[in-house]
Design a protein around this motif. Structure first.
Motif, mmCIF file in Angstrom:
data_model
loop_
_atom_site.group_PDB
_atom_site.id
_atom_site.type_symbol
_atom_site.label_atom_id
_atom_site.label_comp_id
_atom_site.label_asym_id
_atom_site.label_seq_id
_atom_site.Cartn_x
_atom_site.Cartn_y
_atom_site.Cartn_z
ATOM 1 N N TYR A 203 71.071 -19.057 -0.725
ATOM 2 C CA TYR A 203 72.521 -19.142 -0.481
ATOM 3 C C TYR A 203 73.124 -17.746 -0.329
ATOM 4 O O TYR A 203 73.915 -17.486 0.573
ATOM 5 N N ARG A 204 72.740 -16.858 -1.251
ATOM 6 C CA ARG A 204 73.350 -15.535 -1.239
ATOM 7 C C ARG A 204 72.958 -14.746 0.011
ATOM 8 O O ARG A 204 73.779 -14.018 0.569
ATOM 9 N N SER B 72 72.008 -33.348 3.156
ATOM 10 C CA SER B 72 71.810 -32.456 4.301
ATOM 11 C C SER B 72 72.911 -31.387 4.354
ATOM 12 O O SER B 72 72.644 -30.221 4.694
ATOM 13 N N GLU B 73 74.141 -31.757 3.979
ATOM 14 C CA GLU B 73 75.217 -30.753 3.968
ATOM 15 C C GLU B 73 74.936 -29.670 2.923
ATOM 16 O O GLU B 73 75.130 -28.484 3.173
ATOM 17 N N ILE B 74 74.499 -30.101 1.746
ATOM 18 C CA ILE B 74 74.203 -29.113 0.695
ATOM 19 C C ILE B 74 73.057 -28.210 1.138
ATOM 20 O O ILE B 74 73.063 -27.005 0.893
ATOM 21 N N SER B 75 72.068 -28.804 1.815
ATOM 22 C CA SER B 75 70.950 -27.969 2.264
ATOM 23 C C SER B 75 71.428 -26.912 3.262
ATOM 24 O O SER B 75 70.944 -25.783 3.262
ATOM 25 N N LYS B 76 72.430 -27.274 4.085
ATOM 26 C CA LYS B 76 72.972 -26.270 5.012
ATOM 27 C C LYS B 76 73.710 -25.173 4.261
ATOM 28 O O LYS B 76 73.588 -23.995 4.579
ATOM 29 N N ILE B 77 74.500 -25.596 3.276
ATOM 30 C CA ILE B 77 75.266 -24.612 2.498
ATOM 31 C C ILE B 77 74.324 -23.637 1.798
ATOM 32 O O ILE B 77 74.550 -22.435 1.758
ATOM 33 N N ILE B 80 68.890 -23.798 3.136
ATOM 34 C CA ILE B 80 67.496 -24.233 3.077
ATOM 35 C C ILE B 80 67.182 -25.240 4.178
ATOM 36 O O ILE B 80 66.150 -25.888 4.160
ATOM 37 N N ASP B 81 68.096 -25.359 5.145
ATOM 38 C CA ASP B 81 67.783 -26.116 6.357
ATOM 39 C C ASP B 81 67.050 -25.215 7.350
ATOM 40 O O ASP B 81 66.562 -25.662 8.365
ATOM 41 N N GLN B 82 67.005 -23.910 7.020
ATOM 42 C CA GLN B 82 66.311 -22.955 7.891
ATOM 43 C C GLN B 82 64.988 -22.546 7.233
ATOM 44 O O GLN B 82 64.826 -22.704 6.030
ATOM 45 N N GLN B 83 64.097 -21.979 8.038
ATOM 46 C CA GLN B 83 62.867 -21.443 7.452
ATOM 47 C C GLN B 83 63.086 -20.009 6.964
ATOM 48 O O GLN B 83 63.728 -19.203 7.631
ATOM 49 N N HIS B 84 62.599 -19.740 5.763
ATOM 50 C CA HIS B 84 62.621 -18.376 5.244
ATOM 51 C C HIS B 84 61.180 -17.921 5.051
ATOM 52 O O HIS B 84 60.403 -18.598 4.376
ATOM 53 N N ASN B 85 60.847 -16.797 5.627
ATOM 54 C CA ASN B 85 59.507 -16.261 5.425
ATOM 55 C C ASN B 85 59.465 -15.398 4.171
ATOM 56 O O ASN B 85 60.291 -14.512 3.988
ATOM 57 N N VAL B 86 58.472 -15.696 3.330
ATOM 58 C CA VAL B 86 58.402 -15.092 1.999
ATOM 59 C C VAL B 86 57.075 -14.367 1.823
ATOM 60 O O VAL B 86 56.054 -14.805 2.342
ATOM 61 N N ILE B 87 57.105 -13.244 1.103
ATOM 62 C CA ILE B 87 55.856 -12.653 0.615
ATOM 63 C C ILE B 87 55.933 -12.555 -0.903
ATOM 64 O O ILE B 87 57.020 -12.524 -1.481
ATOM 65 N N ILE B 88 54.746 -12.519 -1.501
ATOM 66 C CA ILE B 88 54.663 -12.371 -2.955
ATOM 67 C C ILE B 88 53.957 -11.059 -3.245
ATOM 68 O O ILE B 88 52.868 -10.814 -2.724
ATOM 69 N N ILE B 89 54.581 -10.224 -4.049
ATOM 70 C CA ILE B 89 53.938 -8.965 -4.396
ATOM 71 C C ILE B 89 53.529 -9.032 -5.858
ATOM 72 O O ILE B 89 54.372 -9.140 -6.742
ATOM 73 N N GLY B 90 52.228 -8.996 -6.070
ATOM 74 C CA GLY B 90 51.648 -9.233 -7.392
ATOM 75 C C GLY B 90 50.927 -10.568 -7.360
ATOM 76 O O GLY B 90 51.553 -11.615 -7.391
ATOM 77 N N ALA B 91 49.592 -10.523 -7.260
ATOM 78 C CA ALA B 91 48.828 -11.757 -7.085
ATOM 79 C C ALA B 91 48.151 -12.182 -8.382
ATOM 80 O O ALA B 91 47.094 -12.801 -8.386
ATOM 81 N N GLY B 92 48.775 -11.846 -9.504
ATOM 82 C CA GLY B 92 48.280 -12.304 -10.809
ATOM 83 C C GLY B 92 48.617 -13.773 -11.007
ATOM 84 O O GLY B 92 48.926 -14.485 -10.047
ATOM 85 N N ASN B 93 48.557 -14.217 -12.255
ATOM 86 C CA ASN B 93 48.800 -15.633 -12.547
ATOM 87 C C ASN B 93 50.146 -16.119 -12.033
ATOM 88 O O ASN B 93 50.241 -17.189 -11.445
ATOM 89 N N LEU B 94 51.187 -15.331 -12.283
ATOM 90 C CA LEU B 94 52.519 -15.780 -11.898
ATOM 91 C C LEU B 94 52.646 -15.849 -10.375
ATOM 92 O O LEU B 94 53.146 -16.836 -9.825
#
Lengths: 221, 221
Positions: A203-204, B72-77, B80-94
């Protein structure tokens, strides 16, 4: 009446004060003014004074706060000057991440056991902590005076396990399952809903983009 | 002016509405009144009406809310109706726990890569996601249009990595490192400080005990 009612907002901020004070101790700082603490924490000095005044006058005019004293008082207020015995239910990645986090132990949260239903995990030992079958849950809780249970299991299993925990006398559940648990009034639940945190982030980011696009303004560097 | 300013408190509650609406959809519920939703969510019906009115009149008198539409309206607000590309830095347990959590992907958060400095982890593949060396961070971010970086690394390493992320154009950091990151105004940071959550739980258990002991009252069952 011995303990003053403290607002949720202030309590919510105390762990952050505790963290900064801990860092100051590590740096060898013995006392600090609300102004200096304000600059570090990016909170106004008046907020700091207001928050910390809730616990009696730790600060002295012209002297500032005694870091170690304040740290120890906050630890008493948060109840982390005592030992809390903890179990983790769900020995997957998240459960193991928590078990491996030695910082919790330094704050008095001692992980006594882990539980899972997966036979491949049962019997394994993580940092000295054995993974047991959930069949042994109730006995273990009683024998080891467990106060806190961390729930790192899927949401479908969480309600049943929560009921068993409550019946076994657990008064505090640290809930990572993506569901709201129904428990009696004298049991506290602290939720960590990671999906919800990620949605707030989303959202942010989107609002920030809207501001940039919609008004034709670029945020200044 | 296209988008109304919505209070932080309301935004903070939206992901929870979203979760409940998603469950209703799974159950095949097509519409729901604020009273029914109130009973489920243990929030007053007037709060629900107030919260959801922020986004225009989704509810109709005598009909209630159209579950799918509201979802669907809340997802737009929330974006999260769009794709977000994510990376994770730190490949430990968490980091691995997050990579394994398929729910994120269903909400549009696609994990494109993981990064670590540990040669034993580099090259491993978690649910189809390769763990890479942090040396490749900047190139990967540019080549894969990464928007969000999850930081699951120790606090000592976090500031340096955060600087590199910001310089590489990342606008959103999901920070699990136990420190406050310093970033420019146009970068958002969402913190998940597990120690602080555990301390709040500890405080609440201790307060509950105080109430029980101090006043000689037992909470009624």
């Amino acid at each position: 009446m011995e303990r003053k009612e403290i607002s949720k907002a202030v309590i919510g901020r105390l762990p952050r004060y505790y963290r900064y004070l801990g860092e100051l101790i590590e740096e060898g700082v013995e006392r600090i003014s609300s102004n200096e603490l304000s600059a570090r924490m990016k909170v106004t000095a008046s907020q700091i004074r207001q928050d910390l005044n809730n616990f009696g006058g730790f600060g002295q005019q012209g002297y500032g706060y005694n870091v170690k004293y304040l740290y120890s008082e906050i630890s008493k207020i948060l109840g982390i000057d005592q030992q809390h015995n903890v179990i983790i239910i769900g020995a997957g990645n998240l459960g193991q991440a928590i078990a491996n986090y030695t910082n919790f132990e330094r704050r008095g949260f001692v992980i006594k056991g882990m539980f899972d239903i997966n036979p491949k995990l049962i019997g394994l030992v993580i940092r000295g902590i054995e993974i047991r079958s959930v069949d042994d849950l109730e006995t273990f809780i009683k024998d080891n005076e467990i106060q806190i249970a961390a729930l790192t299991i899927p949401k479908t299993k969480a309600p049943e396990i929560a009921d068993r925990l409550v019946n076994a006398g657990i008064k505090a559940i640290w809930n990572f399952a993506h569901t709201d648990l129904v428990v009696p009034d004298d049991v506290v639940v602290e939720n960590v809903h990671l999906s919800e945190s990620l949605m707030r982030l989303s959202y942010r980011v989107c609002s920030m983009q809207d501001q940039g696009d919609g008004k034709g303004e670029k945020s200044s560097k």
